[in-house]
Design a protein around this motif. Sequence first.
Motif, mmCIF file in Angstrom:
data_model
loop_
_atom_site.group_PDB
_atom_site.id
_atom_site.type_symbol
_atom_site.label_atom_id
_atom_site.label_comp_id
_atom_site.label_asym_id
_atom_site.label_seq_id
_atom_site.Cartn_x
_atom_site.Cartn_y
_atom_site.Cartn_z
ATOM 1 N N ALA A 144 31.778 25.827 39.325
ATOM 2 C CA ALA A 144 32.603 25.584 40.513
ATOM 3 C C ALA A 144 31.914 24.599 41.453
ATOM 4 C CB ALA A 144 32.867 26.906 41.230
ATOM 5 N N ARG A 145 32.717 23.860 42.180
ATOM 6 C CA ARG A 145 32.174 22.797 43.033
ATOM 7 C C ARG A 145 31.607 23.309 44.353
ATOM 8 N NH1 ARG A 145 36.663 17.914 42.416
ATOM 9 N NH2 ARG A 145 36.433 17.627 40.146
ATOM 10 N N SER A 146 31.955 24.517 44.745
ATOM 11 C CA SER A 146 31.457 25.043 46.017
ATOM 12 C C SER A 146 30.992 26.473 45.841
ATOM 13 C CB SER A 146 32.550 24.988 47.088
ATOM 14 O OG SER A 146 33.597 25.907 46.777
ATOM 15 N N GLY A 147 30.158 26.901 46.759
ATOM 16 C CA GLY A 147 29.686 28.278 46.713
ATOM 17 C C GLY A 147 30.809 29.272 46.879
ATOM 18 N N ALA A 148 31.774 28.965 47.747
ATOM 19 C CA ALA A 148 32.905 29.863 47.968
ATOM 20 C C ALA A 148 33.731 30.018 46.703
ATOM 21 C CB ALA A 148 33.773 29.345 49.109
ATOM 22 N N GLU A 149 33.923 28.904 45.989
ATOM 23 C CA GLU A 149 34.693 28.969 44.743
ATOM 24 C C GLU A 149 33.932 29.737 43.675
ATOM 25 O OE1 GLU A 149 37.694 28.364 41.874
ATOM 26 O OE2 GLU A 149 37.644 28.413 44.061
ATOM 27 N N ARG A 150 32.621 29.565 43.622
ATOM 28 C CA ARG A 150 31.820 30.329 42.656
ATOM 29 C C ARG A 150 31.949 31.824 42.915
ATOM 30 N NH1 ARG A 150 28.268 25.965 43.292
ATOM 31 N NH2 ARG A 150 27.097 27.024 44.940
#
Length: 314
Positions: A144-150
């Motif tokens: 994922a491109r962002s920590g929130a998405e991960r």
Amino acid sequence: MSRDITVGLNAVIVSVREDEPRVLTVTDASELPMLPSGALDPESDRTLELGLRGWVRHQTGRELGYVEQLYTFGDEGRDPRERAGGPRMLSVAYLALTQDLPAEAAGGHWVGCYGFLPWEDWRNERPSVLDDIGQALDAWARQARSGAERERRAERTEICFGLGGAGWDGYRVLERYELLYGAGLTYESWVDKGREPPASARLFGKPMAHDHRRILATGLARLRGKLRYRPLVFELIEDQFTLAQLQRVVEALAGLRLHTQNFRRLVERGGLVEKTGRIDTRTGGRPAELFRFRREVLRERRAPGVGALSPRGR
């Protein structure tokens, strides 16, 4: 400019044979198994269900019993004919239950449901494929491109597949398949993008043509959910049965081993069954009492199912 629309009818026809839930499949030009399907004839099919029953009768020479409408599938590009420039393909899917529906006339085959969805069968403890699924989904989350998405991907993985301490929810059948599809971990997710998966791709479960595995997952989820409050299981078993036979059919559909005494107490005290006064001597062991479905329960209870299913030993 208006676009032509073709309405098709699909059937998830389920039977339980030799303690295994099986779905009736046919084969398309791609050699992949698919659900029986046929186009709606707007001139002669007065209702969708009559159209469905008509072509099943034509293909198999038999009448369907219990049938209910499942869902309408209409995502753009769901059918290769549409992707090739044909009309928009909508499909109205039905769930049908039967004890015995020969498929020879249609060239069909009864195929085990859990070959397509192997992570759903917990009758012999936790499926080993879940370890590989967990690793593959963890790798997907880390992409994922962002920590929130991960975090969102990791949370969805844990909830859907009961990983990371989350409990297994047998009713999330469709959510699990859709997660694997979205993560690129199914054959269908590659084909729908117009690509053959590379040899290194991690893919789970046997594929089906088009979006028919999604339809199957929807049907199994519906069936498991309705076991709680509708006596659908009796559509899949002979008129007279032992409680052990009834339990094995429920276990096959739920994908769980159930506590025998709790199950028998539930179906007897709930008024779902009644004794026939006969004994089954074909059990290979101690003779067992034969029971039948007690139809009066439909008037007595608003939700005459087998209740929430809990696995044995949990």
